[in-house]
Design a protein around this motif. Structure first.
Motif, short mmCIF file in Angstrom:
data_model
loop_
_atom_site.label_atom_id
_atom_site.label_comp_id
_atom_site.label_asym_id
_atom_site.label_seq_id
_atom_site.Cartn_x
_atom_site.Cartn_y
_atom_site.Cartn_z
N GLU A 1 66.59 60.62 70.86
CA GLU A 1 66.12 60.52 69.47
C GLU A 1 66.76 61.58 68.58
O GLU A 1 67.11 61.31 67.45
N HIS A 2 66.87 62.80 69.07
CA HIS A 2 67.35 63.91 68.24
C HIS A 2 68.23 64.83 69.08
O HIS A 2 67.88 65.15 70.21
N ILE A 3 69.35 65.26 68.50
CA ILE A 3 70.26 66.20 69.17
C ILE A 3 70.43 67.43 68.29
O ILE A 3 70.57 67.31 67.06
N THR A 4 70.43 68.58 68.92
CA THR A 4 70.73 69.83 68.23
C THR A 4 72.05 70.36 68.76
O THR A 4 72.15 70.71 69.93
N PRO A 5 73.09 70.41 67.91
CA PRO A 5 74.36 70.99 68.34
C PRO A 5 74.34 72.51 68.13
O PRO A 5 73.81 73.00 67.13
N LEU B 1 82.58 73.16 61.63
CA LEU B 1 82.03 72.04 60.89
C LEU B 1 81.21 71.20 61.85
O LEU B 1 81.71 70.76 62.89
N ILE B 2 79.94 71.00 61.53
CA ILE B 2 79.06 70.19 62.37
C ILE B 2 78.75 68.92 61.61
O ILE B 2 78.22 68.95 60.50
N ARG B 3 79.12 67.79 62.21
CA ARG B 3 78.82 66.48 61.62
C ARG B 3 77.72 65.87 62.46
O ARG B 3 77.89 65.66 63.65
N ARG B 4 76.60 65.56 61.83
CA ARG B 4 75.48 64.98 62.57
C ARG B 4 75.04 63.69 61.90
O ARG B 4 75.21 63.50 60.72
N SER B 5 74.46 62.84 62.73
CA SER B 5 73.94 61.58 62.22
C SER B 5 72.52 61.80 61.69
O SER B 5 71.93 62.85 61.89
N GLN B 6 71.99 60.80 61.04
CA GLN B 6 70.61 60.86 60.58
C GLN B 6 69.68 60.79 61.79
O GLN B 6 70.03 60.20 62.81
N PRO B 7 68.48 61.37 61.72
CA PRO B 7 67.54 61.27 62.84
C PRO B 7 67.31 59.82 63.23
O PRO B 7 67.12 58.96 62.37
N ILE C 1 77.67 62.94 67.31
CA ILE C 1 77.56 64.24 66.64
C ILE C 1 78.77 65.04 67.09
O ILE C 1 79.14 65.01 68.26
N SER C 2 79.39 65.77 66.15
CA SER C 2 80.58 66.52 66.54
C SER C 2 80.56 67.93 65.97
O SER C 2 79.91 68.21 64.96
N ILE C 3 81.26 68.80 66.67
CA ILE C 3 81.50 70.17 66.23
C ILE C 3 83.01 70.35 66.26
O ILE C 3 83.66 70.05 67.27
N THR D 1 71.59 70.10 72.81
CA THR D 1 70.27 69.91 73.41
C THR D 1 69.66 68.68 72.75
O THR D 1 70.00 68.36 71.62
N TRP D 2 68.75 68.01 73.45
CA TRP D 2 68.22 66.77 72.89
C TRP D 2 66.77 66.53 73.27
O TRP D 2 66.24 67.14 74.18
N THR D 3 66.17 65.60 72.51
CA THR D 3 64.82 65.10 72.75
C THR D 3 64.91 63.60 72.92
O THR D 3 65.55 62.92 72.11
#
Length: 93
Positions: free
Chosen positions: A39-43, A54-60, A66-68, A83-85
């Motif tokens: 559901e959710h990722i924290t880079p 540069l951190i590109r993340r998707s919407q929740p 997701i990229s760094i 890390t993720w949930t």
């Protein structure tokens, strides 16, 4: 030069660490969690270079990668982590 790795990670582990063990010029790391139940990722970046990554993340809730990434040299003994949930962990009991 580009490398791609595919790995299976224990869902209960909730973390993936990528070590940078050689000097690297220009780094981009993408975490693709399509069809995984995440559901959710924290880079997290632990990059030792003078620039800001540069951190590109998707919407929740979106299953987009997701990229760094960073330009310039990244020094050894640094890395990135994700890390993720899981969606199943967010449902009420």
């Amino acid at each position: 030069m580009s490398y791609s790795y595919t790995t299976l990670v224990e869902p209960r582990g909730h973390a993936l660490w990528i070590d940078i063990d050689k000097p690297t010029n220009g780094l981009s790391v993408e975490f693709n969690h399509t069809n995984t139940g995440i559901e959710h990722i924290t880079p997290l970046d632990f990059l030792t270079n003078p620039g800001t990554p540069l951190i590109r993340r998707s919407q929740p809730g979106a299953a987009a990668p997701i990229s760094i990434s960073t330009d310039g040299w990244v020094h050894p003994k640094s890395g990135v982590a994700f890390t993720w949930t899981l969606t199943s962990e967010l449902t009420s009991r």
